[in-house]
Design an enzyme around this catalytic site. Sequence first.
Site, PDB file in Angstrom:
ATOM      1  N   PRO A 246       0.865  -1.213   0.094  1.00 50.48           N
ATOM      2  CA  PRO A 246       0.194   0.058  -0.078  1.00 50.48           C
ATOM      3  C   PRO A 246       0.899   1.268   0.070  1.00 50.48           C
ATOM      4  O   PRO A 246       0.858   1.966   1.040  1.00 50.48           O
ATOM      5  CB  PRO A 246      -0.758  -0.125   1.199  1.00 50.48           C
ATOM      6  CG  PRO A 246       0.094  -0.835   2.314  1.00 50.48           C
ATOM      7  CD  PRO A 246       0.814  -1.851   1.258  1.00 50.48           C
ATOM      8  N   CYS A 247       1.345   1.542  -1.251  1.00 48.77           N
ATOM      9  CA  CYS A 247       2.219   2.705  -1.204  1.00 48.77           C
ATOM     10  C   CYS A 247       1.256   4.038  -1.106  1.00 48.77           C
ATOM     11  O   CYS A 247       1.739   5.132  -0.810  1.00 48.77           O
ATOM     12  CB  CYS A 247       3.069   2.692  -2.540  1.00 48.77           C
ATOM     13  SG  CYS A 247       1.992   2.446  -4.085  1.00 48.77           S
ATOM     14  N   HIS A 248      -0.180   3.710  -1.366  1.00 48.18           N
ATOM     15  CA  HIS A 248      -0.935   5.007  -1.368  1.00 48.18           C
ATOM     16  C   HIS A 248      -1.115   5.439   0.623  1.00 48.18           C
ATOM     17  O   HIS A 248      -1.537   6.653   0.514  1.00 48.18           O
ATOM     18  CB  HIS A 248      -2.405   4.704  -1.708  1.00 48.18           C
ATOM     19  CG  HIS A 248      -3.132   3.488  -0.977  1.00 48.18           C
ATOM     20  ND1 HIS A 248      -2.488   2.298  -1.239  1.00 48.18           N
ATOM     21  CD2 HIS A 248      -3.746   3.559  -0.150  1.00 48.18           C
ATOM     22  CE1 HIS A 248      -3.362   1.424  -0.486  1.00 48.18           C
ATOM     23  NE2 HIS A 248      -4.170   2.093   0.244  1.00 48.18           N
TER      24      HIS A 248
END
Length: 281
Positions: A246-248
Amino acid sequence: MVNERGYHYGVMARAIAELDQAGGERVALEDLAGRLGMSAAHFQRLFTQWVGVSPKRYQQYLALGHARSLLAERFTVLEAAHEAGLSGPGRLHDLFLRWEAMTPGEYAKGGAGLVISWGWFDSPFGPALVMGTEKGLCGLGFAAEMGAAAAFADLSERWPKATFVEDAARLKPWVDAAFGVAGGADEAPLYLIGAPFQIKVWEALLTIPSGHVTSYSEIARSIGQPTANRAVGAAVGRNPISWLIPCHRALAKSGALTGYHWGLPVKRAMLAWEAAREDAA
């Protein structure tokens, strides 16, 4: 169904654009629905189906200040998360994942000898390009903002010597598991193809729970490189398996969303979708 959620994202993306143009001013339900060419009742129904909360409530999650409130209220200290282990209750969202990484030597070969299956799928965040090897998913990107051709080039060029074979059917059980579709596989295995430093960063991202965020500087500290903020940011941007890694959930200290590889509207939608579901649970 996944295709229904893909359609819902299209509606959401248009709504986000309308809300951005409003500059933070509250937009009435009837007005927003009218701009999208649908009735207020139908628009509210789509919203509720997508995130489980009303459009009025959802606007709060899409507000420009929401990222700052996440940092203040749901900031994750990754060093503590590492101590708890990746299998702890805060791991990713509610999915069970297992992962392994390509060795540095294998990575240096640029994917030579590797067969990568690929296919397009509808997702909650627009058209998704998915890639995988026999060991698991190695690529997941979104084309809603950049377009299909650019998304395919972006992922495939990371492993220039690999052989790419279109085979959506082979990937579908893992994709269904990744997006929580009933009847999918029990797990979504990941095969991380990246440089050793990148993999350390991606491992840190896996410890951020759904509905929470952290900062680039916190990620740098958690991997023992406290002055490597810029390198961490580059590694976050090169994450090949968006959403599942989850780079967001990585933000600037100021709360600014900064850049997102697959488009800021997608990042905002992901954060809002997760926060709304966290609060509705």
